[in-house]
Motif scaffolding. Sequence first.
Motif, mmCIF file in Angstrom:
data_model
loop_
_atom_site.group_PDB
_atom_site.id
_atom_site.type_symbol
_atom_site.label_atom_id
_atom_site.label_comp_id
_atom_site.label_asym_id
_atom_site.label_seq_id
_atom_site.Cartn_x
_atom_site.Cartn_y
_atom_site.Cartn_z
ATOM 1 N N LEU A 1 -3.494 5.597 -9.546
ATOM 2 C CA LEU A 1 -2.862 5.349 -8.506
ATOM 3 C C LEU A 1 -2.451 6.363 -7.015
ATOM 4 C CD1 LEU A 1 -0.058 4.477 -11.243
ATOM 5 C CD2 LEU A 1 -2.163 3.024 -10.429
ATOM 6 N N TYR A 2 -3.511 5.744 -6.114
ATOM 7 C CA TYR A 2 -3.500 6.124 -4.845
ATOM 8 C C TYR A 2 -2.130 5.490 -3.874
ATOM 9 C CZ TYR A 2 -8.592 7.854 -5.175
ATOM 10 O OH TYR A 2 -8.921 8.738 -5.274
ATOM 11 N N PRO A 3 -1.966 5.933 -2.689
ATOM 12 C CA PRO A 3 -0.596 5.219 -2.385
ATOM 13 C C PRO A 3 -1.238 4.046 -1.395
ATOM 14 C CG PRO A 3 -0.782 7.670 -1.598
ATOM 15 C CD PRO A 3 -2.196 7.609 -2.606
ATOM 16 N N GLU A 4 -0.395 2.932 -1.451
ATOM 17 C CA GLU A 4 -1.283 1.863 -0.495
ATOM 18 C C GLU A 4 -1.682 2.913 1.043
ATOM 19 O OE1 GLU A 4 -1.893 -1.078 -1.474
ATOM 20 O OE2 GLU A 4 -1.442 -1.454 -2.573
ATOM 21 N N THR A 5 -2.912 1.816 1.675
ATOM 22 C CA THR A 5 -2.312 1.841 2.612
ATOM 23 C C THR A 5 -2.036 1.134 3.636
ATOM 24 O OG1 THR A 5 -3.953 -0.517 3.272
ATOM 25 C CG2 THR A 5 -5.096 1.249 2.433
ATOM 26 N N HIS A 6 -1.930 1.835 5.317
ATOM 27 C CA HIS A 6 -1.145 1.604 6.142
ATOM 28 C C HIS A 6 -0.690 -0.609 5.802
ATOM 29 C CE1 HIS A 6 -4.890 0.717 8.627
ATOM 30 N NE2 HIS A 6 -4.695 0.215 9.047
ATOM 31 N N TYR A 7 -2.421 -0.823 5.857
ATOM 32 C CA TYR A 7 -2.163 -2.455 6.154
ATOM 33 C C TYR A 7 -0.453 -3.106 5.045
ATOM 34 C CZ TYR A 7 -6.666 -2.810 7.070
ATOM 35 O OH TYR A 7 -7.934 -2.073 7.321
ATOM 36 N N TYR A 8 -0.216 -2.388 4.025
ATOM 37 C CA TYR A 8 1.420 -2.609 3.457
ATOM 38 C C TYR A 8 2.441 -1.375 3.489
ATOM 39 C CZ TYR A 8 -3.258 -5.278 1.854
ATOM 40 O OH TYR A 8 -4.271 -5.889 1.558
ATOM 41 N N PRO A 9 3.632 -1.730 4.536
ATOM 42 C CA PRO A 9 4.185 -0.440 5.044
ATOM 43 C C PRO A 9 5.119 -0.535 3.973
ATOM 44 C CG PRO A 9 4.162 -2.416 6.368
ATOM 45 C CD PRO A 9 3.109 -2.695 5.523
ATOM 46 N N ALA A 10 5.127 -1.164 2.853
ATOM 47 C CA ALA A 10 6.442 -1.060 1.816
ATOM 48 C C ALA A 10 6.027 0.287 0.880
ATOM 49 C CB ALA A 10 6.913 -1.852 1.412
ATOM 50 N N GLY A 11 4.879 0.433 1.112
ATOM 51 C CA GLY A 11 4.085 1.488 0.065
ATOM 52 C C GLY A 11 4.047 0.853 -1.845
ATOM 53 N N GLY A 12 4.016 1.892 -2.612
ATOM 54 C CA GLY A 12 3.849 1.878 -3.473
ATOM 55 C C GLY A 12 2.099 2.529 -4.532
ATOM 56 N N ALA A 13 1.855 2.161 -5.396
ATOM 57 C CA ALA A 13 0.524 2.168 -5.754
ATOM 58 C C ALA A 13 -0.677 1.245 -4.993
ATOM 59 C CB ALA A 13 1.067 2.735 -7.270
ATOM 60 N N SER A 14 -1.915 1.846 -5.610
ATOM 61 C CA SER A 14 -3.024 0.885 -5.491
ATOM 62 C C SER A 14 -3.471 1.180 -6.525
ATOM 63 C CB SER A 14 -3.947 1.107 -4.143
ATOM 64 O OG SER A 14 -4.865 0.412 -4.646
ATOM 65 N N VAL A 15 -4.474 0.199 -7.230
ATOM 66 C CA VAL A 15 -4.269 0.816 -9.261
ATOM 67 C C VAL A 15 -6.536 0.744 -8.551
ATOM 68 C CG1 VAL A 15 -4.446 -0.348 -11.151
ATOM 69 C CG2 VAL A 15 -2.756 -0.958 -9.982
ATOM 70 N N HIS A 16 -7.150 1.983 -8.525
ATOM 71 C CA HIS A 16 -8.103 2.296 -7.429
ATOM 72 C C HIS A 16 -9.108 2.641 -9.396
ATOM 73 C CE1 HIS A 16 -11.249 4.846 -6.958
ATOM 74 N NE2 HIS A 16 -11.824 4.083 -6.207
ATOM 75 N N HIS A 17 -9.880 1.650 -9.303
ATOM 76 C CA HIS A 17 -11.213 2.445 -9.982
ATOM 77 C C HIS A 17 -12.425 2.060 -9.927
ATOM 78 C CE1 HIS A 17 -10.151 -1.433 -11.720
ATOM 79 N NE2 HIS A 17 -10.890 -1.918 -12.180
ATOM 80 N N PHE A 18 -13.371 2.193 -10.235
ATOM 81 C CA PHE A 18 -14.935 1.430 -10.144
ATOM 82 C C PHE A 18 -15.078 1.204 -11.487
ATOM 83 C CE2 PHE A 18 -15.714 5.471 -7.951
ATOM 84 C CZ PHE A 18 -14.995 4.938 -6.100
ATOM 85 N N ALA A 19 -15.067 -0.977 -11.375
ATOM 86 C CA ALA A 19 -15.672 -1.358 -12.390
ATOM 87 C C ALA A 19 -16.662 -0.553 -12.819
ATOM 88 C CB ALA A 19 -15.588 -3.011 -12.171
ATOM 89 N N LYS A 20 -16.591 -0.882 -14.801
ATOM 90 C CA LYS A 20 -17.592 -0.733 -15.552
ATOM 91 C C LYS A 20 -18.847 -1.499 -15.495
ATOM 92 C CE LYS A 20 -17.873 0.333 -20.793
ATOM 93 N NZ LYS A 20 -18.494 1.726 -20.425
ATOM 94 N N GLU A 21 -20.055 -0.163 -15.649
ATOM 95 C CA GLU A 21 -21.436 -1.580 -15.675
ATOM 96 C C GLU A 21 -21.139 -2.217 -16.809
ATOM 97 O OE1 GLU A 21 -26.168 -0.984 -15.488
ATOM 98 O OE2 GLU A 21 -24.583 0.625 -15.237
#
Length: 472
Positions: free
Chosen positions: A360-380
């Motif tokens: 869970l990363y901080p959201e980018t500056h595109y979304y100033p309200a913030g929150g978590a971005s749900v990051h992963h690399f999809a399984k093969e």
Amino acid sequence: MKKIKVGILTMSDGRDYLHQEYEQINMEYQEDIKEALEGTGLFEVVAGNQPINSNEAAKREAKKLEEAGVEATIFNYTIWCYPQYTAVAQNFAPGPYLLFCNLHPSECGMVGMMAAAGTLEQLDVKFKKLWGSVKEPEVLDKMTAFLKAAAAVKRLRGMTFGNFGGRPLGMYTAVANLEQWQKEFGIDVENVEQDDIIRAGEKAADEKVEHAFAWLSELTGKIEYDGEGLTPEKLKQQIRSYYGLRDIISKRGLDFIGIKAHGDLTDRYVTMDLAEALLNDPYDFDGPKEPIVAATESDMDGALTMQIFKLLTGMPVLFADVRHYDKENDVWFFSNSGTHATYFAGASMDPGENLKNVTLYPETHYYPAGGASVHHFAKEGEVTLARLARKNGKYSMTIVPARIVQFDKEKMAEMGNTTTPAWPVAFTRIQVPADEFIEKFPCNHIHGVYGNYVEELKLAAELLNMDIQILQ
């Protein structure tokens, strides 16, 4: 996934002495179909009580299927039979219809089926033909594919789409015609204010929010708090938005949804990334659940594509942007800030197996309200990707057989960092050249599930009178 209720009616000869001579073999063939379908664990079969040898019998037996609420009907032909009985039965037996015959030179099942098919064509009744032995895996697979598609199409009718917020970022392809959806798919659209998410989330019990926060903290691989864009308080606010959405979905009877988010929630509340991911997941903080299709950017045709996938498979469905093509590694980056179910991080029904691969990363500056971005690399794994689109008011289905691939962790991180590091990515190889894909794929959003469901999608599109384009 709820079992598909299938009806079977076996047609017979109108001459009583031949009807009686072949009654046993007719019922044996019917029982073979019933046993084969029920053996898959996917179907509940409602079979006719007798082979149909009169118009009266056709009406009576077909009405039993209607009363039982079957979602598709198989008309079974093992001998020569009078085509009129199929014509009468289709007035009552619920479609879509599959005409099926055995393949044996001493029995005229194929002749009976072809005569009935010609009759239905004259009546402009849609159907699909299939022949062979249901004991052969290839034949059973084809029958199963049709019935899955038929049930998916049937189950769309009466559904309600929850449209939270309306058109995002000026996208025409994200907005569909309400009248067309009702006419073609039987779907109603309920417009919901995004502020309702905030109000409903505020009512979530504190103990539920704390339990969910502890669950995420324990199972998630990393939570990268930065004290600004992502804090424990903002993560809890995202949890409240999830509970708020679940409450609205339940109270308003919504079957699948889309959330605009951009420019409103993303500026002044928090992003919906976590809520969308968990809605699409087969579990949440409180245990296993049915995935609920949630399309980011309130993409209506995207959500409909996803809902068809879900009805065909019962599995979580991917939502992604067609973000980038990497020539060196021959992979597409399918990535979007929202809606990537955590399921795709490990392709497991165990949330722990998936979430250990999630950050869970901080959201980018595109979304100033913030929150978590749900990051992963999809399984093969093998995937089937698709998209519904409209041209001159007519729907078409583009299907893309593909494979999600992975590299070593360092390389994937390096590749992901070239786009938006906080966002999840499905590195994907497709079967057509990049130029052809760009030329023929109809919009910026793509959707899919693990496995090969090309045939089921084709059949569903045919039943919905859509043009079909397969990029392979």
